[in-house]
Scaffold this active site. Sequence first.
Site, PDB file in Angstrom:
ATOM      1  N   PHE A 131       0.851  -1.184   0.000  1.00 47.62           N
ATOM      2  CA  PHE A 131       0.000   0.000   0.000  1.00 47.62           C
ATOM      3  C   PHE A 131       0.895   1.245   0.000  1.00 47.62           C
ATOM      4  O   PHE A 131       1.815   1.351   0.816  1.00 47.62           O
ATOM      5  CB  PHE A 131      -0.935  -0.001   1.201  1.00 47.62           C
ATOM      6  N   ASP A 156       2.021  -4.998   8.305  1.00 49.57           N
ATOM      7  CA  ASP A 156       0.840  -4.136   8.225  1.00 49.57           C
ATOM      8  C   ASP A 156      -0.378  -5.053   8.103  1.00 49.57           C
ATOM      9  O   ASP A 156      -0.492  -5.827   7.143  1.00 49.57           O
ATOM     10  CB  ASP A 156       0.965  -3.209   7.013  1.00 49.57           C
ATOM     11  N   TYR A 193     -10.738   0.767  10.715  1.00 50.12           N
ATOM     12  CA  TYR A 193     -11.946   1.232  10.031  1.00 50.12           C
ATOM     13  C   TYR A 193     -12.357   0.339   8.871  1.00 50.12           C
ATOM     14  O   TYR A 193     -13.333   0.636   8.203  1.00 50.12           O
ATOM     15  CB  TYR A 193     -11.809   2.694   9.582  1.00 50.12           C
ATOM     16  N   LYS A 194     -11.597  -0.702   8.620  1.00 49.30           N
ATOM     17  CA  LYS A 194     -11.972  -1.643   7.549  1.00 49.30           C
ATOM     18  C   LYS A 194     -12.796  -2.779   8.172  1.00 49.30           C
ATOM     19  O   LYS A 194     -13.939  -2.574   8.567  1.00 49.30           O
ATOM     20  CB  LYS A 194     -10.712  -2.137   6.843  1.00 49.30           C
ATOM     21  N   ARG A 202     -12.446  -4.392  -7.255  1.00 49.93           N
ATOM     22  CA  ARG A 202     -12.140  -5.054  -5.990  1.00 49.93           C
ATOM     23  C   ARG A 202     -13.412  -5.213  -5.172  1.00 49.93           C
ATOM     24  O   ARG A 202     -14.196  -4.263  -5.046  1.00 49.93           O
ATOM     25  CB  ARG A 202     -11.120  -4.181  -5.260  1.00 49.93           C
TER      26      ARG A 202
END
Lengths: 418, 418
Positions: free
Chosen positions: A131, A203, A228-229, A377
């Site tokens: 990322f 991560d 928050y995912k 995605r």
Amino acid sequence: MTAFTREHCLALDREDPLAPLREQFALPSGVIYLDGNSLGARPHAATARAAEVVAAEWGNGLIRSWNDAGWFDLPRRLGNKLAPLIGARDDEVVVTDTTSINLFKVLAAALRVQQQRDPARRVIVSESSNFPTDLYIAQGLADLLQRGYSLRLVDDPSELDAAIDADCAVLMLTHVNYKSGEMLDMTGLTELAHARGALTVWDLAHSAGAVPVDLHGAHADYAIGCTYKYLNGGPGSPAFVWVAPALRDAFWQPLSGWWGHAAPFAMSPRYRPTEGIGRFLCGTQPMTSLALVECGLDVFAQTSMAALREKSLRLTDLFIRLVEHRCGDHPLKLVTPRDHARRGSHVSFAHPDGYAVVAALIERGVIGDYREPSIARFGFTPLYTSFTEVWDAVEVLRDVLDTGVYREDRFAVRGQVT
Amino acid sequence: MTAFTREHCLALDREDPLAPLREQFALPSGVIYLDGNSLGARPHAATARAAEVVAAEWGNGLIRSWNDAGWFDLPRRLGNKLAPLIGARDDEVVVTDTTSINLFKVLAAALRVQQQRDPARRVIVSESSNFPTDLYIAQGLADLLQRGYSLRLVDDPSELDAAIDADCAVLMLTHVNYKSGEMLDMTGLTELAHARGALTVWDLAHSAGAVPVDLHGAHADYAIGCTYKYLNGGPGSPAFVWVAPALRDAFWQPLSGWWGHAAPFAMSPRYRPTEGIGRFLCGTQPMTSLALVECGLDVFAQTSMAALREKSLRLTDLFIRLVEHRCGDHPLKLVTPRDHARRGSHVSFAHPDGYAVVAALIERGVIGDYREPSIARFGFTPLYTSFTEVWDAVEVLRDVLDTGVYREDRFAVRGQVT
């Protein structure tokens, strides 16, 4: 795949022991939400909790709430609730700041450990497909440190073996790739790094709450991730950070704010870090956003990561098979590994008009997202995604592709897609 | 001070043009809140705004709210609302992260500028009485950089002249001291620093919304500050950062997360900072807490810093005079300057039993706070503090002192006082 029907999916939902958990989430009507890997859905409990924090704790409690409402201890208390989801233990995790900021802390900490152990090690190894913010933070830190620190990127995990050589200080990887959905072998890669004298930073942004993680079992050194995912903590809710106990008290990290001080209210001009994971804290935390993280974590306490993983794989298996079966005439290419051991909880297909296809899906209420280049995605969150939604989403995808609606002009304009 | 009475204070409130603004804040009954300099009171609007963010924007909008609800642009939009309060202009301020984190960014940026201008300058000069986290962050940065970077502290502002010598890279000061309430001469000290070749970093934590600040007028270089004190943004609400336009595009800062990238959604592996103040952004921000900052800022748009300053000085003048007049038999020592030009918006008195006195006041509903050593601190926020409250607070203080109730055992136990 013989005789797979919508009725079959309805039956799967009826038999799904996790299905009742969906009732704890607010999901708008007319939407099939396959973007919980970017922003998790809102637990119903979050509305009341937000009102409580704002009206009662802030409005009435005012400054007293730092003690009376437990604000000051909240990063640690939430860390303890999150810990079991990633194979960590009590007093090993704090929820604080952002993923980017926490990555800076652990990278700086790891490089300092290496400076003491083997000063020649000044390279951070990672993947070019990591990322971007992870790479940017590593670049920023190397640029700040100067003295020969640098970032080395490989284009494929198979190149890691050669890249982790005698000058490698840290292997920094994202466990589940944000784009492809590929999951790396945390245990094997950590073992490889350690054998070569490197430390590991993991991560867990697309892993925490999505796949079982066992930081202790993998002998990992540092981990960070977001809430928050899959953890459904709310938009931009604060991130988490973990460090292996053996490294915890030895280390130092440069974002040494007062919340990490051994006696913050002594107001000493000299920084003295507190014992343990608390030294990863820095400044005063955004309490309203932080408090809502608990609403998401409380749902996880009602199930297990093993049960969630089982359903997640069944959802992603189903999605892959249905897309390939029912949209097989279209130029969709599966990017995500078929191998369960290498798959996270989202599935990506490349399509030459990926952006427009995703935009057309969103207009039809099927919310996935687009990632450069050409990737559609779809995230599957077993807490609230049903098998029937997978069926229905694929039917919408089939219609979008068969009718060619995605070729209409309004889907060609690139807005910002998060 | 002749014939000063509660009736006189009631009359002052009746004539106060700012008095109606108080109605926009939730203040619990039975409390005189003199700690808005630590955590500002809740604007009524914050309750509805929190519900809107959580229920509608997160719950219904889900991922679409990053665009549709303006989440992604919020740090900049709030920065533009805040800018006029500190003498900044459009597109010069962002609201993001914490004060400590923002301080790290601007200190690193300033040191990098000096590295290019005059590499021998490696000392950060500050006051030993600066807010501790500022000193800790500077220590952490110097420790990270190595190469001779260090922090030099003076015990009194009068020593700054000698301390800012040829090796001084940055003069880092807090404009209004958190403990004493003393306000420094931003213009004069910036001029001194510049004359000696140093850059200035100003912490406006106790200034923004409390006293008029003119960053452009003072020719300041960098400024940071918090939104949860006088700006009433909510507990731990994100902080702000400003940089002088001349330095903005030249600089680099090491917390280079994806929100500061010129094209964050291009997902390039290489960091390329956006133009302007946006490069101070780092990771994804806590939207619920961030959104509430606007409720506080909207109140300021209904008045002016000049009007607020005038009332603030009248409130602090009144408090000082009443305490000295009505509690004069007790060992209270004024720590805050009497000179208006050197006073912020809070007043501190030292008392040998300061901790117990503050604890006894809080039990009686007069909420100030205690700061080591022996300081009772009282904040006056002209948006919602009335003249009659000042009178009543002093009467409670007088009673606490005259009766000696503060000597009772229950006030001797030190809890955490924020």
